[in-house]
Design a protein around this motif. Structure first.
Motif, PDB file in Angstrom:
ATOM      1  N   VAL A  58       0.532  -1.392  -0.009  1.00 39.73           N
ATOM      2  CA  VAL A  58       0.219   0.271  -0.160  1.00 39.73           C
ATOM      3  C   VAL A  58       1.328   1.252   0.167  1.00 39.73           C
ATOM      4  O   VAL A  58       1.994   0.837   0.371  1.00 39.73           O
ATOM      5  CB  VAL A  58      -1.197  -0.201   1.266  1.00 39.73           C
ATOM      6  CG1 VAL A  58      -1.632  -0.849   1.197  1.00 39.73           C
ATOM      7  CG2 VAL A  58       0.046   0.203   2.667  1.00 39.73           C
ATOM      8  N   TYR A  59       0.689   2.582  -0.549  1.00 40.26           N
ATOM      9  CA  TYR A  59       1.057   3.326  -0.616  1.00 40.26           C
ATOM     10  C   TYR A  59       0.257   4.822  -0.394  1.00 40.26           C
ATOM     11  O   TYR A  59      -1.109   4.607  -0.506  1.00 40.26           O
ATOM     12  CB  TYR A  59       1.618   3.895  -2.251  1.00 40.26           C
ATOM     13  CG  TYR A  59       2.378   2.858  -2.291  1.00 40.26           C
ATOM     14  CD1 TYR A  59       2.372   1.673  -3.270  1.00 40.26           C
ATOM     15  CD2 TYR A  59       3.952   2.521  -2.268  1.00 40.26           C
ATOM     16  CE1 TYR A  59       2.725   0.107  -3.493  1.00 40.26           C
ATOM     17  CE2 TYR A  59       4.702   1.480  -2.660  1.00 40.26           C
ATOM     18  CZ  TYR A  59       4.358   1.007  -3.668  1.00 40.26           C
ATOM     19  OH  TYR A  59       5.645  -0.427  -3.766  1.00 40.26           O
ATOM     20  N   ALA A  60       0.658   5.231  -0.233  1.00 43.31           N
ATOM     21  CA  ALA A  60       0.532   6.801   0.123  1.00 43.31           C
ATOM     22  C   ALA A  60      -0.115   7.760  -1.269  1.00 43.31           C
ATOM     23  O   ALA A  60       0.492   6.739  -2.312  1.00 43.31           O
ATOM     24  CB  ALA A  60       1.461   7.741   1.377  1.00 43.31           C
ATOM     25  N   ASP A  61      -1.005   7.986  -1.183  1.00 38.42           N
ATOM     26  CA  ASP A  61      -1.470   9.075  -2.867  1.00 38.42           C
ATOM     27  C   ASP A  61      -0.639   9.920  -3.505  1.00 38.42           C
ATOM     28  O   ASP A  61      -0.043   9.647  -4.247  1.00 38.42           O
ATOM     29  CB  ASP A  61      -2.776   9.783  -2.101  1.00 38.42           C
ATOM     30  CG  ASP A  61      -3.549   8.464  -2.539  1.00 38.42           C
ATOM     31  OD1 ASP A  61      -4.926   9.425  -1.864  1.00 38.42           O
ATOM     32  OD2 ASP A  61      -3.950   7.721  -2.400  1.00 38.42           O
ATOM     33  N   SER A  62       0.251  10.915  -1.941  1.00 37.38           N
ATOM     34  CA  SER A  62       1.472  11.169  -2.829  1.00 37.38           C
ATOM     35  C   SER A  62       2.774  10.680  -2.816  1.00 37.38           C
ATOM     36  O   SER A  62       3.475  11.222  -3.985  1.00 37.38           O
ATOM     37  CB  SER A  62       1.648  12.368  -1.378  1.00 37.38           C
ATOM     38  OG  SER A  62       2.436  11.168  -0.392  1.00 37.38           O
ATOM     39  N   LYS A  64       2.150   7.472  -5.015  1.00 42.02           N
ATOM     40  CA  LYS A  64       1.474   6.128  -5.327  1.00 42.02           C
ATOM     41  C   LYS A  64       2.363   6.644  -7.345  1.00 42.02           C
ATOM     42  O   LYS A  64       2.189   7.685  -7.615  1.00 42.02           O
ATOM     43  CB  LYS A  64       0.135   5.866  -5.488  1.00 42.02           C
ATOM     44  CG  LYS A  64      -0.079   4.695  -6.163  1.00 42.02           C
ATOM     45  CD  LYS A  64      -1.293   4.551  -5.539  1.00 42.02           C
ATOM     46  CE  LYS A  64      -2.221   5.153  -4.442  1.00 42.02           C
ATOM     47  NZ  LYS A  64      -2.998   4.824  -3.868  1.00 42.02           N
ATOM     48  N   ARG A 106      -0.990   1.577   7.158  1.00 46.22           N
ATOM     49  CA  ARG A 106      -1.216   2.623   7.042  1.00 46.22           C
ATOM     50  C   ARG A 106      -0.717   3.092   8.452  1.00 46.22           C
ATOM     51  O   ARG A 106      -0.500   4.284   8.647  1.00 46.22           O
ATOM     52  CB  ARG A 106      -1.958   3.125   6.235  1.00 46.22           C
ATOM     53  CG  ARG A 106      -2.277   2.851   4.815  1.00 46.22           C
ATOM     54  CD  ARG A 106      -4.078   3.077   4.494  1.00 46.22           C
ATOM     55  NE  ARG A 106      -3.995   2.777   2.945  1.00 46.22           N
ATOM     56  CZ  ARG A 106      -3.854   3.925   2.183  1.00 46.22           C
ATOM     57  NH1 ARG A 106      -2.380   4.756   1.973  1.00 46.22           N
ATOM     58  NH2 ARG A 106      -3.705   2.965   0.477  1.00 46.22           N
TER      59      ARG A 106
END
Length: 124
Positions: A58-62, A64, A106
Motif C-alpha cells: 500500500v502507498y500514500a496517494d502522494s 503512488k 497505514r
C-alpha cells in the motif's frame, strides 16, 4: 528486532534515491514492514507498507506511482525506491516493523519497532 535505515541524502528534484532498512536480531520475513516520514514541524506520515507475505503493498496517494517498497528476505532488508522526487518529499524517513500483523499498514501505532531515520533532502 532492531532496524537500521540508510540511503538518505541530498538529491535534485526529479532524481532518485533508494532507502534501505536492515533488520538485526530477528528475521524480518514474518513482519509487516512500513516506511514513514516526518518533515520539520509536521506529524509522522505513512509512505508505504508491505505485508509479511509480500503479496500486499500500500502507498500514500502522494507517492503512488513514484515510490516502490520491496523486501529481500535473504538479506533481511526492506527497501524504498524513490523516483521523480519532489521538494515536498524532503523529510526524515523511518522504517518500521509490525510483529503481530494485526493492524493496518497505514497506521503508525501498528508498528512495534522503528529504525532511527535517514534524512532525505530534495532541492528544487
Amino acid at each position: 528486532v532492531q532496524l537500521q535505515a540508510s540511503g538518505g541524502g541530498l538529491v535534485q528534484a526529479g532524481g532518485s534515491l533508494r532507502l534501505s532498512c536492515a533488520g538485526f536480531g530477528r528475521t524480518l520475513s514474518a513482519y509487516n514492514l512500513g516506511w514513514f516520514r516526518q518533515a520539520p514541524g509536521t506529524a509522522r506520515e505513512f509512505v508505504a507498507g508491505i505485508a509479511w507475505t509480500s503479496s500486499g503493498t500500500v502507498y500514500a496517494d502522494s507517492v503512488k506511482g513514484r515510490f516502490t517498497i520491496s523486501r529481500d528476505s535473504a538479506k533481511n532488508m526492506v527497501f524504498l525506491q524513490m523516483n521523480s522526487l519532489k521538494p515536498e518529499d524532503t523529510a526524515v524517513y523511518f522504517c518500521a516493523a509490525d510483529e503481530d500483523r494485526r493492524g493496518a499498514l497505514r497506521v503508525a501505532t501498528t508498528y512495534e519497532y522503528w529504525g532511527q531515520g535517514t534524512l532525505v533532502t530534495v532541492s528544487s
